[in-house]
Design an enzyme around this catalytic site. Sequence first.
Site, PDB file in Angstrom:
ATOM      1  N   THR A  42       4.127  -0.903  -1.558  1.00 28.31           N
ATOM      2  CA  THR A  42       4.081  -0.448  -2.952  1.00 28.31           C
ATOM      3  C   THR A  42       4.434   1.031  -3.039  1.00 28.31           C
ATOM      4  O   THR A  42       5.266   1.447  -3.855  1.00 28.31           O
ATOM      5  CB  THR A  42       2.669  -0.660  -3.532  1.00 28.31           C
ATOM      6  OG1 THR A  42       2.284  -2.019  -3.353  1.00 28.31           O
ATOM      7  CG2 THR A  42       2.627  -0.320  -5.005  1.00 28.31           C
ATOM      8  N   THR A  43       3.805   1.836  -2.193  1.00 29.39           N
ATOM      9  CA  THR A  43       4.012   3.287  -2.208  1.00 29.39           C
ATOM     10  C   THR A  43       5.435   3.651  -1.799  1.00 29.39           C
ATOM     11  O   THR A  43       5.963   4.677  -2.207  1.00 29.39           O
ATOM     12  CB  THR A  43       2.992   3.973  -1.278  1.00 29.39           C
ATOM     13  OG1 THR A  43       1.687   3.496  -1.603  1.00 29.39           O
ATOM     14  CG2 THR A  43       3.033   5.477  -1.405  1.00 29.39           C
TER      15      THR A  43
ATOM     16  N   TYR B 217       3.734 -11.595 -10.747  1.00 26.57           N
ATOM     17  CA  TYR B 217       4.413 -11.991 -11.985  1.00 26.57           C
ATOM     18  C   TYR B 217       4.354 -13.483 -12.266  1.00 26.57           C
ATOM     19  O   TYR B 217       4.018 -13.885 -13.375  1.00 26.57           O
ATOM     20  CB  TYR B 217       5.883 -11.515 -12.006  1.00 26.57           C
ATOM     21  CG  TYR B 217       6.560 -11.787 -13.337  1.00 26.57           C
ATOM     22  CD1 TYR B 217       6.229 -11.050 -14.468  1.00 26.57           C
ATOM     23  CD2 TYR B 217       7.496 -12.812 -13.483  1.00 26.57           C
ATOM     24  CE1 TYR B 217       6.816 -11.316 -15.685  1.00 26.57           C
ATOM     25  CE2 TYR B 217       8.086 -13.079 -14.707  1.00 26.57           C
ATOM     26  CZ  TYR B 217       7.740 -12.327 -15.805  1.00 26.57           C
ATOM     27  OH  TYR B 217       8.315 -12.601 -17.020  1.00 26.57           O
TER      28      TYR B 217
ATOM     29  N   TYR C 242      -2.138  -8.931   1.733  1.00 25.24           N
ATOM     30  CA  TYR C 242      -2.348  -7.801   0.831  1.00 25.24           C
ATOM     31  C   TYR C 242      -2.879  -8.327  -0.490  1.00 25.24           C
ATOM     32  O   TYR C 242      -2.169  -8.998  -1.236  1.00 25.24           O
ATOM     33  CB  TYR C 242      -1.026  -7.053   0.647  1.00 25.24           C
ATOM     34  CG  TYR C 242      -1.106  -5.784  -0.161  1.00 25.24           C
ATOM     35  CD1 TYR C 242      -2.324  -5.197  -0.504  1.00 25.24           C
ATOM     36  CD2 TYR C 242       0.057  -5.139  -0.574  1.00 25.24           C
ATOM     37  CE1 TYR C 242      -2.385  -4.024  -1.230  1.00 25.24           C
ATOM     38  CE2 TYR C 242       0.015  -3.960  -1.300  1.00 25.24           C
ATOM     39  CZ  TYR C 242      -1.205  -3.413  -1.638  1.00 25.24           C
ATOM     40  OH  TYR C 242      -1.255  -2.247  -2.361  1.00 25.24           O
TER      41      TYR C 242
ATOM     42  N   ARG D 220      -2.094  -5.390  -9.422  1.00 27.13           N
ATOM     43  CA  ARG D 220      -0.636  -5.348  -9.490  1.00 27.13           C
ATOM     44  C   ARG D 220      -0.005  -6.739  -9.538  1.00 27.13           C
ATOM     45  O   ARG D 220       1.067  -6.913 -10.088  1.00 27.13           O
ATOM     46  CB  ARG D 220      -0.071  -4.593  -8.278  1.00 27.13           C
ATOM     47  CG  ARG D 220      -0.255  -3.099  -8.357  1.00 27.13           C
ATOM     48  CD  ARG D 220       0.383  -2.395  -7.170  1.00 27.13           C
ATOM     49  NE  ARG D 220       0.176  -0.954  -7.218  1.00 27.13           N
ATOM     50  CZ  ARG D 220       0.965  -0.098  -7.858  1.00 27.13           C
ATOM     51  NH1 ARG D 220       2.025  -0.538  -8.505  1.00 27.13           N
ATOM     52  NH2 ARG D 220       0.705   1.192  -7.838  1.00 27.13           N
TER      53      ARG D 220
ATOM     54  N   LYS E 162      -5.563  -6.456   3.718  1.00 26.38           N
ATOM     55  CA  LYS E 162      -5.645  -5.144   3.074  1.00 26.38           C
ATOM     56  C   LYS E 162      -6.288  -5.374   1.719  1.00 26.38           C
ATOM     57  O   LYS E 162      -5.774  -6.121   0.891  1.00 26.38           O
ATOM     58  CB  LYS E 162      -4.265  -4.511   2.906  1.00 26.38           C
ATOM     59  CG  LYS E 162      -4.323  -3.188   2.150  1.00 26.38           C
ATOM     60  CD  LYS E 162      -2.946  -2.590   1.891  1.00 26.38           C
ATOM     61  CE  LYS E 162      -3.069  -1.334   1.031  1.00 26.38           C
ATOM     62  NZ  LYS E 162      -1.759  -0.753   0.665  1.00 26.38           N
TER      63      LYS E 162
ATOM     64  N   ILE F   1      -5.091   1.718   4.927  1.00 27.76           N
ATOM     65  CA  ILE F   1      -3.659   1.843   4.633  1.00 27.76           C
ATOM     66  C   ILE F   1      -3.598   2.713   3.395  1.00 27.76           C
ATOM     67  O   ILE F   1      -3.858   2.247   2.291  1.00 27.76           O
ATOM     68  CB  ILE F   1      -3.003   0.468   4.425  1.00 27.76           C
ATOM     69  CG1 ILE F   1      -3.164  -0.388   5.686  1.00 27.76           C
ATOM     70  CG2 ILE F   1      -1.526   0.632   4.081  1.00 27.76           C
ATOM     71  CD1 ILE F   1      -2.694  -1.824   5.543  1.00 27.76           C
TER      72      ILE F   1
END
Length: 324
Positions: free
Chosen positions: A49-50, A112, A138, A143, A166, A206
């Site tokens: 993501t980052t 989504y 994850y 999100r 995570k 993380i």
Amino acid sequence: MSAENPFGQVLVALVTPMTADGEVDWPGVEKHIDDVINAGADGIVVTGTTGETSTLTDPEKIRLVEVGKDVAGGRAKIITGGGSNETAHAIELYKHSEQAGADGIMIVTPYYNKPTQAGILTHFRLVADATDLPVILYDIPGRTGVPIMYETILRLAKHPNILAVKDAKGDFSEVSRVLNQTDLMYFSGDDANVLPHLSIGATGLIGVTANIAPAPYRTIVDAVNAGDLKTATAEHQRLEPLVRAVMTHVPGTVAAKYILHGLGRIGSPRVRLPLVGPEEWEAARIEDEIDLVQGIPGVDFHNFRPDRNAAAGGALPKVAGTTR
């Protein structure tokens, strides 16, 4: 812990340095990876993501793995993040990442399209089947729109390649429950909660803020490993205003790049649209938090020179990303 940890403990959710026109700054990527490893990171998550996975092309994602492996030279594990909300696409990406030399993969819950738990289970199993690499699940419902339910995690824990989670939900009772009932390793995916997660048995973190300050996280992890809660707590408290600066006002990627650029550690704070740099009032709030930061090893804000103009807006790169 029955399985050896193949991921590391201090993992940086790496930003992807870019030029002012939004192209990947490959020399900047190499320098940044080297910087965070030298400061104590033993794992790097690229294309997460980052790292702006949503707007990276597949070739860029594969090259980030290759560059990461080359720069790390065995000093840190290179984990590829991201994935796709299309199972077939995720499988292809991770197969190519394995060929490129990745040490592990981090699979995000499909976003989504909001699959049921049965769909999530099937997605993770098929991706994990398609590679021999160790897998981190994850779980970030903020999100993706859907959590990985406890019962689903228990079933996924039986897969031989799925070794870790995570966690960005912050439900500590569930963390304890999973640690009690599985052999999964837990990684904190919430910078503000790293020490609380470690204190109840998490393996590591993380982190986004670790782009700026890996050394304190190394200190925290080493102190927890040694049973020294006093040292870990002092470092946690020292980090608190920096974590707030990075994680609360704009997306973590945006703030991390803004701060790294102000410190002279990356060449541009640019992000790709639809992300944009901080607006004036957001930048002012980030800078107010930074004024409270004191005594963090490896971070000298006396030389902080933020550039709001350079950060303004977002870039449209020449080649569009392929993540659906």
